[in-house]
Scaffold this motif. Sequence first.
Motif, PDB file in Angstrom:
ATOM      1  N   LEU A 150       0.833  -1.342  -0.054  1.00 33.41           N
ATOM      2  CA  LEU A 150       0.103   0.062   0.005  1.00 33.41           C
ATOM      3  C   LEU A 150       0.852   1.222  -0.168  1.00 33.41           C
ATOM      4  CD1 LEU A 150      -2.929  -1.036   2.484  1.00 33.41           C
ATOM      5  CD2 LEU A 150      -2.885  -1.006   0.029  1.00 33.41           C
ATOM      6  N   TRP A 151       1.963   1.152   0.730  1.00 28.65           N
ATOM      7  CA  TRP A 151       2.942   2.307   0.508  1.00 28.65           C
ATOM      8  C   TRP A 151       3.549   2.726  -0.677  1.00 28.65           C
ATOM      9  CZ3 TRP A 151       3.259   6.254   3.869  1.00 28.65           C
ATOM     10  CH2 TRP A 151       2.843   6.120   5.430  1.00 28.65           C
ATOM     11  N   ALA A 152       3.913   1.428  -1.160  1.00 29.69           N
ATOM     12  CA  ALA A 152       4.408   1.443  -2.457  1.00 29.69           C
ATOM     13  C   ALA A 152       3.333   1.905  -3.687  1.00 29.69           C
ATOM     14  CB  ALA A 152       4.837  -0.296  -3.027  1.00 29.69           C
ATOM     15  N   LEU A 153       2.179   1.604  -3.360  1.00 28.02           N
ATOM     16  CA  LEU A 153       1.032   2.277  -4.301  1.00 28.02           C
ATOM     17  C   LEU A 153       1.010   3.624  -4.295  1.00 28.02           C
ATOM     18  CD1 LEU A 153      -1.862  -0.673  -4.239  1.00 28.02           C
ATOM     19  CD2 LEU A 153      -0.260  -0.211  -6.320  1.00 28.02           C
ATOM     20  N   LEU A 154       1.215   4.025  -2.876  1.00 24.73           N
ATOM     21  CA  LEU A 154       1.115   5.540  -2.625  1.00 24.73           C
ATOM     22  C   LEU A 154       2.204   6.165  -3.460  1.00 24.73           C
ATOM     23  CD1 LEU A 154      -0.025   8.069  -1.357  1.00 24.73           C
ATOM     24  CD2 LEU A 154       1.206   7.556   0.741  1.00 24.73           C
ATOM     25  N   SER A 155       3.414   5.574  -3.440  1.00 23.24           N
ATOM     26  CA  SER A 155       4.696   5.968  -4.014  1.00 23.24           C
ATOM     27  C   SER A 155       4.241   6.370  -5.658  1.00 23.24           C
ATOM     28  CB  SER A 155       5.597   5.155  -3.706  1.00 23.24           C
ATOM     29  OG  SER A 155       6.997   5.537  -4.707  1.00 23.24           O
ATOM     30  N   GLY A 156       3.529   5.096  -6.035  1.00 20.73           N
ATOM     31  CA  GLY A 156       3.336   5.134  -7.588  1.00 20.73           C
ATOM     32  C   GLY A 156       2.329   6.214  -7.759  1.00 20.73           C
ATOM     33  N   LEU A 157       1.563   6.267  -6.890  1.00 21.85           N
ATOM     34  CA  LEU A 157       0.388   7.456  -7.444  1.00 21.85           C
ATOM     35  C   LEU A 157       1.034   8.926  -7.427  1.00 21.85           C
ATOM     36  CD1 LEU A 157      -2.479   8.574  -7.576  1.00 21.85           C
ATOM     37  CD2 LEU A 157      -2.684   8.318  -4.999  1.00 21.85           C
TER      38      LEU A 157
END
Length: 294
Positions: A150-157
Amino acid sequence: MNHRTALGALHIGALFFGLTGVFGKLASAAPAIIVFGRAAFAVLALAVFAGFARKAWQPLQAQDWRRLLLGGVLLAGHWVSFFIAVKVAGVAIATLGFASFPAFTVILEGLLFRERIRSNEIVLVLLVSIGLVLVTPDFDLASQATSGLLWALLSGLLFSLLSLTNRAGSGRIPAVQAALCQNAVVAMCLLPAAAPALGSVSAMDWLWIGLLGVFCTGVAHSLFVASLAVIKARTAAVVFALEPVYGIAMAWLIFAETPTLRMLMGGALIILAIVISSRLAASNPPAKVAAAQG
């Protein structure tokens, strides 16, 4: 620089970007300190490159400064969330989660720029979504793998928003100048959080952070920009799709983070989506490429 040399420079740049998560995990410092140090060292490296590059600097208007400030804030958030993902879930999950940004870009471009989403772009989003499902061992929010993803997805966003911010100002600001200014903003944003603990950072951690800032940011970005004078943007984007491959391979060798077959299948789908995204963006000029991550 000839075509062969430029292609080699691209692969070296992709390798350096792929090492971002590795150096971030090697450094035991908190993500705020890592990001502050990375940005500070990157500013120094980019300033050296700008001294040798032609047309690397030009006067900026008020709207340019506002856009660079916004881009720097987004870059700071992108890096902090990425390194939190690395600390929580490991390099492989963090890297693959971040690699979802092309799917976010497709969706956000349709919303923000009112561009019609094409059928092949829908396929891209589906590939990334399936890949992320395969990468995640379970969907328990209490588990480190899910939390890290989820942190990585936030990073991608956030990186996708950064890309779109840079797209809005493409052609006005030289890429190296934009990267230097945005890294300076990152350093200023993280300084209040990092300052109290800077004195306790070990020499070894400063080494990893220095390598992260100089090679994984300054040198990698400079190689990327320099190679675009010879290599087509389509080729460059496809080469940089190898960034997760390099990162996962190095984490496998250094930290024994052995990916499962399911994770490898998910990673393959995400990387395929990156390649598709690169081909969709092949018609964009090099100036529209955002300052690369890591």
